[in-house]
Design a protein around this motif. Structure first.
Motif, short mmCIF file in Angstrom:
data_model
loop_
_atom_site.label_atom_id
_atom_site.label_comp_id
_atom_site.label_asym_id
_atom_site.label_seq_id
_atom_site.Cartn_x
_atom_site.Cartn_y
_atom_site.Cartn_z
N GLY A 1 -6.08 -5.40 -6.38
CA GLY A 1 -7.26 -4.69 -5.89
C GLY A 1 -7.25 -3.22 -6.24
N LYS A 2 -6.07 -2.62 -6.20
CA LYS A 2 -5.93 -1.21 -6.54
C LYS A 2 -6.36 -0.94 -7.98
N PHE A 3 -5.96 -1.81 -8.88
CA PHE A 3 -6.25 -1.58 -10.29
C PHE A 3 -7.63 -2.10 -10.71
N LEU A 4 -8.28 -2.83 -9.82
CA LEU A 4 -9.66 -3.24 -10.07
C LEU A 4 -10.64 -2.34 -9.31
N ASP A 5 -10.09 -1.29 -8.68
CA ASP A 5 -10.90 -0.33 -7.91
C ASP A 5 -11.65 -0.99 -6.76
N VAL A 6 -11.05 -2.02 -6.20
CA VAL A 6 -11.60 -2.64 -5.00
C VAL A 6 -11.29 -1.71 -3.82
N PRO A 7 -12.22 -1.48 -2.90
CA PRO A 7 -11.92 -0.63 -1.75
C PRO A 7 -10.65 -1.08 -1.04
N ALA A 8 -9.83 -0.11 -0.64
CA ALA A 8 -8.51 -0.42 -0.07
C ALA A 8 -8.61 -1.33 1.15
N GLN B 1 0.83 -1.21 0.00
CA GLN B 1 0.00 0.00 0.00
C GLN B 1 0.86 1.26 0.00
#
Length: 223
Positions: A170-177, A113
């Motif tokens: 997750g960052k590039f799939l726009d999953v909440p951090a 992160q």
């Protein structure tokens, strides 16, 4: 990083990882019959070395581990707990391995992160997560004159890399951090514990009888 949410999440993960890794360092120090100062040193190194290495590499200097009083304070607290209440902690099954696995998962995701927050590319962010996870354990084992766990144990660095990769994906799939971070930490933690239980290992180089004999001779005559 104007949003305080990611900053708070990173700080919480870092401090939690520092605490559990410091516990593993403290327990290892107690088992080696170190004095109180020695346990403190091992707790600080195990809890902070990975984060310090990460911060130096991404240019976040001075590293949080030595510039923010909360990191050494958390490490010292873990050292005190292990020094005075080891019998309680020892009631857990393989406490060093459990705390080490927990610290590995927390640091792997926090490292990834923070690397992403500082603009590193996805591949390097995942590797920085792995480095953050394994750094404290390596330093702990070196100070105790042991071969670092990462070089010989059941799946270890690979588990940290998997946890960091989940955060990056997750960052590039726009999953909440928060969701990606929790998933990555749980994957790393679970993979590490399953590897310990089932003795999963990466392939080890095999040597023939001549190589074994050569090794024995080297040990007898290191010249």
């Amino acid at each position: 990083m104007g949003n305080t949410g990611p900053v708070t999440l990173l700080l919480a993960l870092d401090l939690a990882g520092t605490f559990v890794f410091a516990l593993s360092g403290g327990i290892a120090g107690v088992r080696q019959r170190l004095d109180l100062f020695g346990v403190f040193v091992l707790s600080f190194v195990a809890g902070n070395f990975g984060g310090i290495a990460r911060d130096i590499l991404i240019g976040a200097v001075p590293p949080a581990g030595i510039s923010d009083w909360r990191y050494p304070m958390v490490s010292m607290l873990a050292g005190l707990i292990t020094f005075y209440w080891t019998p309680l902690i020892e009631k857990l099954v393989s406490p060093v391995q459990i705390f080490d696995a927990a610290g590995l998962g927390l640091f792997a995701v926090s490292g990834a992160q923070k690397a992403l927050a500082f603009g590193l590319n996805p591949l390097m962010a995942a590797f920085l997560g792995m480095l953050t996870g394994i750094g404290g354990g390596v330093a702990r084992d070196v100070l105790l004159a042991r071969i670092p766990t990462v070089l010989k144990a059941e799946i270890y660095a690979v588990a940290a890399l998997a946890g960091g990769a989940v955060v990056v994906i997750g960052k590039f799939l726009d999953v909440p951090a928060a969701i990606a971070t929790l998933a990555g930490a749980l994957l790393c933690f679970g993979l590490r514990l399953i590897a310990i239980r089932r003795r999963w290992r990466l392939p080890v180089a095999r040597r023939g009888a001549q190589g074994e004999a050569s090794t024995q001779q080297d040990l007898k005559d290191p010249r």
